[in-house]
Design an enzyme around this catalytic site. Structure first.
Site, PDB file in Angstrom:
ATOM      1  N   TYR A  76      46.808  62.525  35.678  1.00 35.35           N
ATOM      2  CA  TYR A  76      47.322  63.378  36.762  1.00 35.35           C
ATOM      3  C   TYR A  76      48.854  63.295  36.826  1.00 35.35           C
ATOM      4  O   TYR A  76      49.497  62.564  36.080  1.00 35.35           O
ATOM      5  CB  TYR A  76      46.671  62.990  38.093  1.00 35.35           C
ATOM      6  CG  TYR A  76      45.181  63.285  38.110  1.00 35.35           C
ATOM      7  CD1 TYR A  76      44.714  64.596  38.223  1.00 35.35           C
ATOM      8  CD2 TYR A  76      44.237  62.269  37.984  1.00 35.35           C
ATOM      9  CE1 TYR A  76      43.359  64.876  38.220  1.00 35.35           C
ATOM     10  CE2 TYR A  76      42.877  62.546  37.975  1.00 35.35           C
ATOM     11  CZ  TYR A  76      42.441  63.854  38.096  1.00 35.35           C
ATOM     12  OH  TYR A  76      41.102  64.140  38.072  1.00 35.35           O
ATOM     13  N   ARG A  93      46.810  54.100  42.398  1.00 35.78           N
ATOM     14  CA  ARG A  93      45.939  53.904  41.226  1.00 35.78           C
ATOM     15  C   ARG A  93      46.743  54.122  39.953  1.00 35.78           C
ATOM     16  O   ARG A  93      47.466  55.122  39.828  1.00 35.78           O
ATOM     17  CB  ARG A  93      44.760  54.874  41.279  1.00 35.78           C
ATOM     18  CG  ARG A  93      43.676  54.542  40.263  1.00 35.78           C
ATOM     19  CD  ARG A  93      42.449  55.435  40.410  1.00 35.78           C
ATOM     20  NE  ARG A  93      41.246  54.701  40.029  1.00 35.78           N
ATOM     21  CZ  ARG A  93      40.281  55.175  39.243  1.00 35.78           C
ATOM     22  NH1 ARG A  93      40.331  56.399  38.780  1.00 35.78           N
ATOM     23  NH2 ARG A  93      39.234  54.438  38.944  1.00 35.78           N
ATOM     24  N   GLY A  98      32.524  52.490  38.956  1.00 35.83           N
ATOM     25  CA  GLY A  98      32.273  53.910  38.788  1.00 35.83           C
ATOM     26  C   GLY A  98      30.850  54.141  38.321  1.00 35.83           C
ATOM     27  O   GLY A  98      29.921  54.284  39.118  1.00 35.83           O
ATOM     28  N   ARG A  99      30.651  54.080  37.004  1.00 39.49           N
ATOM     29  CA  ARG A  99      29.367  54.461  36.416  1.00 39.49           C
ATOM     30  C   ARG A  99      28.177  53.648  36.900  1.00 39.49           C
ATOM     31  O   ARG A  99      27.120  54.231  37.175  1.00 39.49           O
ATOM     32  CB  ARG A  99      29.488  54.437  34.887  1.00 39.49           C
ATOM     33  CG  ARG A  99      30.411  55.521  34.367  1.00 39.49           C
ATOM     34  CD  ARG A  99      30.882  55.254  32.952  1.00 39.49           C
ATOM     35  NE  ARG A  99      31.694  54.047  32.887  1.00 39.49           N
ATOM     36  CZ  ARG A  99      32.190  53.541  31.772  1.00 39.49           C
ATOM     37  NH1 ARG A  99      31.947  54.136  30.634  1.00 39.49           N
ATOM     38  NH2 ARG A  99      32.931  52.455  31.808  1.00 39.49           N
TER      39      ARG A  99
HETATM   40  C1  LIG Z   1      32.001  61.269  33.903  1.00 43.10           C
HETATM   41  C2  LIG Z   1      33.212  60.565  34.502  1.00 43.10           C
HETATM   42  C3  LIG Z   1      34.076  61.274  35.321  1.00 43.10           C
HETATM   43  C4  LIG Z   1      35.187  60.655  35.889  1.00 43.10           C
HETATM   44  N1  LIG Z   1      36.021  61.364  36.707  1.00 43.10           N
HETATM   45  C5  LIG Z   1      37.055  60.747  37.312  1.00 43.10           C
HETATM   46  C6  LIG Z   1      37.889  61.471  38.225  1.00 43.10           C
HETATM   47  O1  LIG Z   1      37.708  62.659  38.468  1.00 43.10           O
HETATM   48  N2  LIG Z   1      38.905  60.806  38.813  1.00 43.10           N
HETATM   49  C7  LIG Z   1      39.127  59.479  38.560  1.00 43.10           C
HETATM   50  O2  LIG Z   1      40.048  58.915  39.126  1.00 43.10           O
HETATM   51  N3  LIG Z   1      38.365  58.786  37.691  1.00 43.10           N
HETATM   52  C8  LIG Z   1      37.334  59.378  37.075  1.00 43.10           C
HETATM   53  N4  LIG Z   1      36.555  58.675  36.194  1.00 43.10           N
HETATM   54  C9  LIG Z   1      36.926  57.281  35.871  1.00 43.10           C
HETATM   55  C10 LIG Z   1      36.281  56.314  36.838  1.00 43.10           C
HETATM   56  O3  LIG Z   1      36.948  56.394  38.106  1.00 43.10           O
HETATM   57  C11 LIG Z   1      36.434  54.867  36.355  1.00 43.10           C
HETATM   58  O4  LIG Z   1      37.800  54.533  36.235  1.00 43.10           O
HETATM   59  C12 LIG Z   1      35.758  54.626  35.024  1.00 43.10           C
HETATM   60  O5  LIG Z   1      34.454  55.203  35.002  1.00 43.10           O
HETATM   61  C13 LIG Z   1      35.674  53.117  34.708  1.00 43.10           C
HETATM   62  O6  LIG Z   1      34.926  52.428  35.683  1.00 43.10           O
HETATM   63  P1  LIG Z   1      33.382  52.001  35.399  1.00 43.10           P
HETATM   64  O7  LIG Z   1      33.372  51.193  34.114  1.00 43.10           O
HETATM   65  O8  LIG Z   1      32.992  51.182  36.608  1.00 43.10           O
HETATM   66  O9  LIG Z   1      32.599  53.269  35.284  1.00 43.10           O
HETATM   67  C14 LIG Z   1      35.440  59.275  35.620  1.00 43.10           C
HETATM   68  C15 LIG Z   1      34.549  58.574  34.796  1.00 43.10           C
HETATM   69  C16 LIG Z   1      33.440  59.198  34.234  1.00 43.10           C
HETATM   70  C17 LIG Z   1      32.514  58.398  33.363  1.00 43.10           C
END
Ligand SMILES: Cc1cc2nc3c(=O)[nH]c(=O)nc-3n(C[C@H](O)[C@H](O)[C@H](O)COP(=O)(O)O)c2cc1C
Length: 247
Positions: free
Chosen positions: A54, A102, A195-196
């Site tokens: 961003y 962030r 996140g996931r």
């Molecule tokens: C399908 C998908 C879409 C995502 N969209 C965004 C988003 O729109 N904005 C954002 O800040 N992070 C987004 N992320 C990143 C997540 O916020 C996070 O940083 C990332 O999934 C790692 O964390 P995790 O291992 O707990 O999933 C996205 C991740 C995935 C997998």
């Protein structure tokens, strides 16, 4: 024009132009107005998105920020816009609301983006944010341990926390309670964000807090759940009692 290519969509845009300093101030005012609306709507604070491709990330990332004025050219200058936004937001929401920034190396379709100089750049970014309006920093990555700088494998959130003196929320690759504990005790985090795993297990905090053995469902870490989508897997109501005690 948007041009979407590949399995993991790559979106290309026209060539960017340099914003004038007046435009930067107008954008920062917009962030402050948005933050004010959020707290008026009841939010306890706001998180400014300086990560993941961003606008603010484009300033903080040296390979994108080619400016030669006070908003580019050094780590201190690269974070100046984020600091300006922080100051304007703080003035708009007052001293008692939480304000978080962030950060990431990754861009939106640039998952191997690395800050030049790795640790040294993170240290300079952290030091520049020490005197800023932000209460905390939030490190985003697909693996928080991955700093992509072979000469010094210190996790980036550890470096940022040390250099900034700010509490750090750490995100990326934390799948189970033990992973969160390791991040917290290693000095890489004061808090963790998920996140996931939360998409697949919305009750994650309750499951982990319960300490009970839990049949974690495998899911594709990139796309959340392996296609074809099975929402029974996304929220396994049949496997657990969803009436978790409230904290
Ligand atoms: C399908 C998908 C879409 C995502 N969209 C965004 C988003 O729109 N904005 C954002 O800040 N992070 C987004 N992320 C990143 C997540 O916020 C996070 O940083 C990332 O999934 C790692 O964390 P995790 O291992 O707990 O999933 C996205 C991740 C995935 C997998």
């Amino acid at each position: 024009m948007r041009n979407i290519q590949g399995d993991w969509p790559k979106v290309t845009f026209g060539k960017a132009r340099e914003l004038s300093v007046a435009e930067l101030h107008a954008i920062a005012d917009g962030f402050a107005a948005g933050a004010k609306r959020a707290v008026e709507a009841g939010a306890d604070g706001v998180e400014v998105h300086g990560a993941n491709g961003y606008l603010l990330w484009q300033f903080i990332t040296p390979k994108i920020n080619l400016r030669t004025d006070e908003f580019g050219g050094s780590p201190e200058n690269n974070v100046r816009f984020a600091k300006l936004i922080g100051e304007k937001i703080r003035a708009a929401i007052g001293p008692d609301k939480l304000l978080i920034l962030r950060l990431s190396q990754d861009g939106v379709d640039d998952f191997t983006g690395a800050w030049p100089g790795g640790t040294a750049y993170a240290e300079a970014v952290g030091a520049a944010l020490r005197e800023s309006a932000y209460d905390a920093l939030h490190w985003a990555s697909f693996d928080y341990l991955d700093n992509r700088f072979p000469a010094d494998p210190t996790p980036m959130p550890t470096v940022l926390k040390r250099a900034s003196g700010k509490p750090v929320i750490t995100n990326g690759g934390i799948a189970e309670g033990a992973d969160a504990e390791a991040a917290l005790t290693s000095g890489a985090a004061d808090m963790v964000a998920l996140g996931r795993p939360l998409f697949a297990h919305p009750d994650w905090p309750y499951i982990v807090r319960s300490g009970a053995a839990y049949p974690w469902l495998p899911f594709d870490r990139k796309y959340v759940i392996q296609p074809p989508l099975d929402f029974g897997h996304a929220y396994p109501m049949g496997l657990v009692d969803p009436k978790w005690p409230q904290p």
